[in-house]
Design a protein around this motif. Structure first.
Motif, PDB file in Angstrom:
ATOM      1  N   ALA A   1       0.835  -1.201   0.000  1.00 55.11           N
ATOM      2  CA  ALA A   1       0.000   0.000   0.000  1.00 55.11           C
ATOM      3  C   ALA A   1       0.869   1.251   0.000  1.00 55.11           C
ATOM      4  O   ALA A   1       0.537   2.256  -0.647  1.00 55.11           O
ATOM      5  CB  ALA A   1      -0.934  -0.007   1.209  1.00 55.11           C
ATOM      6  N   ALA A   2       1.983   1.213   0.735  1.00 53.74           N
ATOM      7  CA  ALA A   2       2.896   2.352   0.787  1.00 53.74           C
ATOM      8  C   ALA A   2       3.522   2.620  -0.578  1.00 53.74           C
ATOM      9  O   ALA A   2       3.838   3.772  -0.915  1.00 53.74           O
ATOM     10  CB  ALA A   2       3.989   2.101   1.828  1.00 53.74           C
ATOM     11  N   ARG A   3       3.698   1.563  -1.369  1.00 63.13           N
ATOM     12  CA  ARG A   3       4.243   1.704  -2.722  1.00 63.13           C
ATOM     13  C   ARG A   3       3.174   2.145  -3.725  1.00 63.13           C
ATOM     14  O   ARG A   3       3.494   2.504  -4.868  1.00 63.13           O
ATOM     15  CB  ARG A   3       4.831   0.366  -3.188  1.00 63.13           C
ATOM     16  CG  ARG A   3       6.090  -0.061  -2.468  1.00 63.13           C
ATOM     17  CD  ARG A   3       6.372  -1.546  -2.688  1.00 63.13           C
ATOM     18  NE  ARG A   3       6.433  -1.916  -4.096  1.00 63.13           N
ATOM     19  CZ  ARG A   3       7.559  -1.972  -4.801  1.00 63.13           C
ATOM     20  NH1 ARG A   3       8.710  -1.692  -4.230  1.00 63.13           N
ATOM     21  NH2 ARG A   3       7.543  -2.324  -6.069  1.00 63.13           N
ATOM     22  N   GLY A   4       1.905   2.075  -3.320  1.00 60.84           N
ATOM     23  CA  GLY A   4       0.825   2.399  -4.242  1.00 60.84           C
ATOM     24  C   GLY A   4       0.751   1.415  -5.386  1.00 60.84           C
ATOM     25  O   GLY A   4       0.448   1.772  -6.529  1.00 60.84           O
ATOM     26  N   GLU A   5       1.003   0.136  -5.076  1.00 56.29           N
ATOM     27  CA  GLU A   5       1.123  -0.893  -6.118  1.00 56.29           C
ATOM     28  C   GLU A   5       0.207  -2.074  -5.817  1.00 56.29           C
ATOM     29  O   GLU A   5       0.205  -2.584  -4.695  1.00 56.29           O
ATOM     30  CB  GLU A   5       2.577  -1.372  -6.192  1.00 56.29           C
ATOM     31  CG  GLU A   5       2.864  -2.383  -7.286  1.00 56.29           C
ATOM     32  CD  GLU A   5       4.327  -2.790  -7.318  1.00 56.29           C
ATOM     33  OE1 GLU A   5       4.659  -3.740  -8.059  1.00 56.29           O
ATOM     34  OE2 GLU A   5       5.146  -2.176  -6.588  1.00 56.29           O
ATOM     35  N   GLU A   6      -0.587  -2.485  -6.793  1.00 55.62           N
ATOM     36  CA  GLU A   6      -1.408  -3.666  -6.605  1.00 55.62           C
ATOM     37  C   GLU A   6      -0.519  -4.897  -6.519  1.00 55.62           C
ATOM     38  O   GLU A   6       0.609  -4.911  -7.007  1.00 55.62           O
ATOM     39  CB  GLU A   6      -2.423  -3.827  -7.736  1.00 55.62           C
ATOM     40  CG  GLU A   6      -1.838  -4.272  -9.061  1.00 55.62           C
ATOM     41  CD  GLU A   6      -2.898  -4.566 -10.108  1.00 55.62           C
ATOM     42  OE1 GLU A   6      -4.045  -4.109  -9.964  1.00 55.62           O
ATOM     43  OE2 GLU A   6      -2.562  -5.274 -11.087  1.00 55.62           O
ATOM     44  N   ILE A   7      -1.047  -5.938  -5.875  1.00 48.60           N
ATOM     45  CA  ILE A   7      -0.322  -7.206  -5.804  1.00 48.60           C
ATOM     46  C   ILE A   7      -0.742  -8.042  -7.004  1.00 48.60           C
ATOM     47  O   ILE A   7      -1.913  -8.417  -7.122  1.00 48.60           O
ATOM     48  CB  ILE A   7      -0.616  -7.958  -4.498  1.00 48.60           C
ATOM     49  CG1 ILE A   7      -0.313  -7.074  -3.284  1.00 48.60           C
ATOM     50  CG2 ILE A   7       0.206  -9.241  -4.436  1.00 48.60           C
ATOM     51  CD1 ILE A   7      -0.659  -7.708  -1.951  1.00 48.60           C
ATOM     52  N   PRO A   8       0.185  -8.350  -7.927  1.00 49.00           N
ATOM     53  CA  PRO A   8      -0.193  -9.075  -9.142  1.00 49.00           C
ATOM     54  C   PRO A   8      -0.587 -10.516  -8.823  1.00 49.00           C
ATOM     55  O   PRO A   8      -0.110 -11.112  -7.859  1.00 49.00           O
ATOM     56  CB  PRO A   8       1.080  -9.018  -9.990  1.00 49.00           C
ATOM     57  CG  PRO A   8       2.188  -8.891  -8.990  1.00 49.00           C
ATOM     58  CD  PRO A   8       1.631  -8.052  -7.878  1.00 49.00           C
TER      59      PRO A   8
END
Length: 231
Positions: free
Chosen positions: A120-127
């Motif tokens: 969440a801190a990276r602003g990245e979905e988990i693929p």
């Protein structure tokens, strides 16, 4: 408190016990620290979910070993305190907004579990690179927008991200995971699974480039798990 029927009063009492007990599962699965995180569950007042429903949620700032059914608080779907001796969780408005706009949701969980919150801190979905993810989430775990704590902004972000999605989980940017389910227990399970896959995929990425599962296989796995797996 508004006068409710004996049936509704019994539902509230049962839900207080359920929600209190499920907070212990957050500790058991190492999903929270100190007083962070919360579980809530809808109390259906009528024949079907509606805006007249209530929710039971953890009180704000109370440590987990001090929780009990009596300390759980009851709120309406505008986030107002209906019954309880403590102030509701600071996330109550977010939970209330989700219940008001997603009648299929019966339970909500929020944690700051380490690996999911790191994504969440990276602003990245988990693929979706694990069959477990295809089973449980029906695809990647999406990122929700940044939102300020304390009003319904987080709830709006959750609804905007998860309405129409197969995923029972969203990673709110710079905040952490929220999970939903037909019951609070289902949402707790989703919270535990989010942390598990977040950790595994993090390790996989540290070793190289994980292989994303083809959409047709995700669909087949999700259908099997949803309609065939288990008892």
């Amino acid at each position: 408190m508004k006068q409710y029927s004996s049936d509704v009063r019994e539902k509230i009492a049962v839900t207080r016990r359920v929600v209190s007990d499920l907070h212990g599962e957050l500790i058991r699965w190492n999903l929270v620290v100190w007083t962070a995180g919360n579980v809530s569950q809808r109390v259906v007042v009528g024949e079907a979910p509606s805006l007249d429903d209530l929710l039971v949620i953890k009180p704000s700032g109370v440590r987990y070993h001090e929780l009990s059914p009596e300390k759980m608080v009851v709120c309406d779907l505008e986030g107002n305190l209906v019954e309880g001796d403590y102030a509701p969780s600071s996330d109550t408005a977010a939970h209330a907004y989700v219940y008001a706009h997603m009648p299929e949701v019966g339970g909500i969980v929020h944690t700051h579990s380490t690996y999911a919150t790191a994504w969440a801190a990276r602003g990245e979905e988990i693929p979706c690179v694990l069959t477990m993810m295809a089973d449980e989430f029906g695809g990647p775990i999406p990122i929700g927008p940044f939102a300020i704590i304390g009003d319904d902004s987080i709830g709006r972000g959750i609804v905007a991200t998860l309405q129409g999605s197969r995923s029972p989980a969203v990673l709110m940017q710079n905040h952490g995971p929220f999970t939903i389910g037909a019951t609070a227990e289902a949402a707790v399970k989703a919270a535990a699974m989010v942390e598990e896959v977040a950790k595994t995929v993090h390790v996989a990425k540290s070793l190289g480039n994980p292989v994303v599962i083809a959409q047709e296989n995700i669909d087949r796995l999700y259908d099997r798990y949803t309609n065939i797996y288990g008892q």
